[in-house]
Design an enzyme around this catalytic site. Structure first.
Site, short mmCIF file in Angstrom:
data_model
loop_
_atom_site.label_atom_id
_atom_site.label_comp_id
_atom_site.label_asym_id
_atom_site.label_seq_id
_atom_site.Cartn_x
_atom_site.Cartn_y
_atom_site.Cartn_z
N ASP A 95 -1.38 -5.76 1.41
CA ASP A 95 0.01 -5.30 1.49
C ASP A 95 0.05 -3.83 1.11
O ASP A 95 -0.37 -2.99 1.88
CB ASP A 95 0.90 -6.16 0.60
N ARG B 271 4.54 5.33 4.36
CA ARG B 271 4.92 4.98 2.98
C ARG B 271 4.08 5.71 1.93
O ARG B 271 3.35 5.10 1.17
CB ARG B 271 4.84 3.47 2.74
N ASP C 81 2.57 -0.79 -5.36
CA ASP C 81 3.99 -1.12 -5.20
C ASP C 81 4.63 -1.23 -6.57
O ASP C 81 4.04 -1.82 -7.49
CB ASP C 81 4.18 -2.43 -4.44
#
EC number: 4.2.2.2
Length: 408
Positions: free
Chosen positions: A230, A286, A234
């Protein structure tokens, strides 16, 4: 030596007159800050003069704080005093004992064996965790950290890969330094220990390299990240007081997500510093992708992206200063920014600004909101260096090859 010291002093002071150094929030008395900074500079210069450090400084304030010391391995916990930005108060295991990881295998998620990394990170006491030798650790389930821990890979080549990786959930004061984190996989539907007194059922994890979930006072420095299931890093669910610095990131799609969802209002208090990182080969998007909150993106080197570099939704404040952006040779991917999930009539009010950034190969940054908005005070955490210095500032990003008895 006197002239060299004077030049260093003048250079640092000139930056500090125009930008608050190491502050995560505005202060009511700027003069007191200047006085405190003078004390810090004097102490730093005096200490480096005594140890002969001035000849090896680079301008990277984190590295200059510790890398010149040839006996760094005897003073490992001094690293905790070198953080900058919003995560500058993360002390990790500074006030605890040294724990040496000796066993790279035998990962038992419920009953971890002494000498393993999992056994170290779940303890209640502060610990500064180091590694006996080079090792690759393949975890069976996510590594759930307890508060006041440092994972320090200096002096060994340490890889966490091939399984679930690191979770920082509802804990505080974490430092992760000097390790390789890559090829991280999903875990879950299993029992996993999080402290000496508790283990519980874990649902499916995302497969992040480092997942910060409701964590605070977190510093991730000089790590190498690539190819996770992923995100590489994060931070969601009310996480804040975070610094991500000196990391090297490669070969990944969705690099860094900061903010859980557009509707999760607790992330409005999130503050993250992203400094001196190299966003390198094989990255797509990102770097970061922000929601709500306040984000200081400063002195990073962006050499690769395919879609965009910095994006966000839900009205985040993004303060981009002194970065170097090299656009890809893709006609429709020159824009650094991406305002997501909102029409222009809405996102044009979001506070995104570029100050002193170097934009190369047709790169362009689309600002929005008010350039002098007071919200940038909450998105300012250190003084930016000129973008012309980004190369040397980030030249040793990622996990370092530190050897005992010599400068790192």
């Amino acid at each position: 030596m006197k002239m060299q010291t004077k030049k260093l002093f003048i250079t640092i002071v000139s930056f500090l007159l125009y930008a608050p150094l190491f502050l995560s929030s505005p202060v009511p008395d700027p003069e007191s800050v200047v006085e405190e900074v003078h004390k810090s500079i004097n102490a730093s210069v005096a200490g480096r003069r005594k140890l002969g450090y001035l000849s090896c400084t680079t301008g990277n304030p984190i590295d200059d704080c510790w890398r010149c010391d040839p006996h760094w391995e005897q003073h490992r916990q001094r690293l905790a005093d070198c953080a900058i930005g919003f995560g500058k108060n993360a002390i990790g295991g500074r006030d605890g004992r040294i724990y040496v990881v000796t066993d790279s295998g035998n990962d038992n998620p419920v009953s971890p064996k002494p000498g393993t990394l999992r056994h170290a990170v779940v303890q209640d006491e502060p610990l500064w965790i180091i590694f006996q030798r080079d090792m690759t650790i393949q975890l069976k389930e996510e590594l759930i950290m307890n508060s006041f821990k440092t994972i320090d890979g200096r002096g060994a080549s340490v890889h966490i890969s091939g399984g679930p990786c690191i979770t920082i959930q509802y804990v505080t004061n974490i430092i992760i330094h000097g390790i390789h984190i890559h090829d991280c996989k999903q875990g879950g539907n299993a029992m996993v220990r999080s402290s000496p007194r508790h283990f519980g059922w874990r649902t499916i994890s995302d497969g992040d390299g480092v997942s910060i979930f409701g964590g605070s006072h977190v510093w991730v420095d000089h790590c190498s990240f690539s190819n996770c299931e992923d995100g590489l890093i994060d931070a969601i669910m009310g996480s804040t007081a975070i610094t991500l610095s000196n990391n090297h990131m490669t070969h990944h799609d969705k690099v860094m997500l900061l903010g859980h969802s557009d509707t999760y209002s607790r992330d409005k208090n999130m503050q993250v510093t992203i400094a001196f990182n190299h966003f390198g080969e094989g990255l797509v998007q990102r770097m970061p992708r922000c929601r709500h909150g306040y984000f200081h993106v400063v002195n990073n080197d962006y050499t690769h992206w395919e879609m965009y570099a910095i994006g966000g939704s839900a009205n985040p404040t993004i303060n981009s200063q002194g970065n170097r952006f090299l656009a890809p040779n893709i006609r429709f991917s020159k824009e650094v920014t991406k305002h997501e999930d909102a029409p222009e009539s809405e996102w044009k009010r979001w506070n995104w600004r570029s100050s002193g950034d170097l934009l190369l190969n047709g790169a362009f940054f689309t600002p929005s909101g008010g350039a002098a908005s007071s919200s940038y005070a909450k998105a300012s955490s250190l003084g930016a260096k000129p973008s012309s210095l980004v190369g040397p500032l980030t030249s040793t990003s990622g996990a370092l090859n530190c050897r005992k008895g010599s400068r790192c």
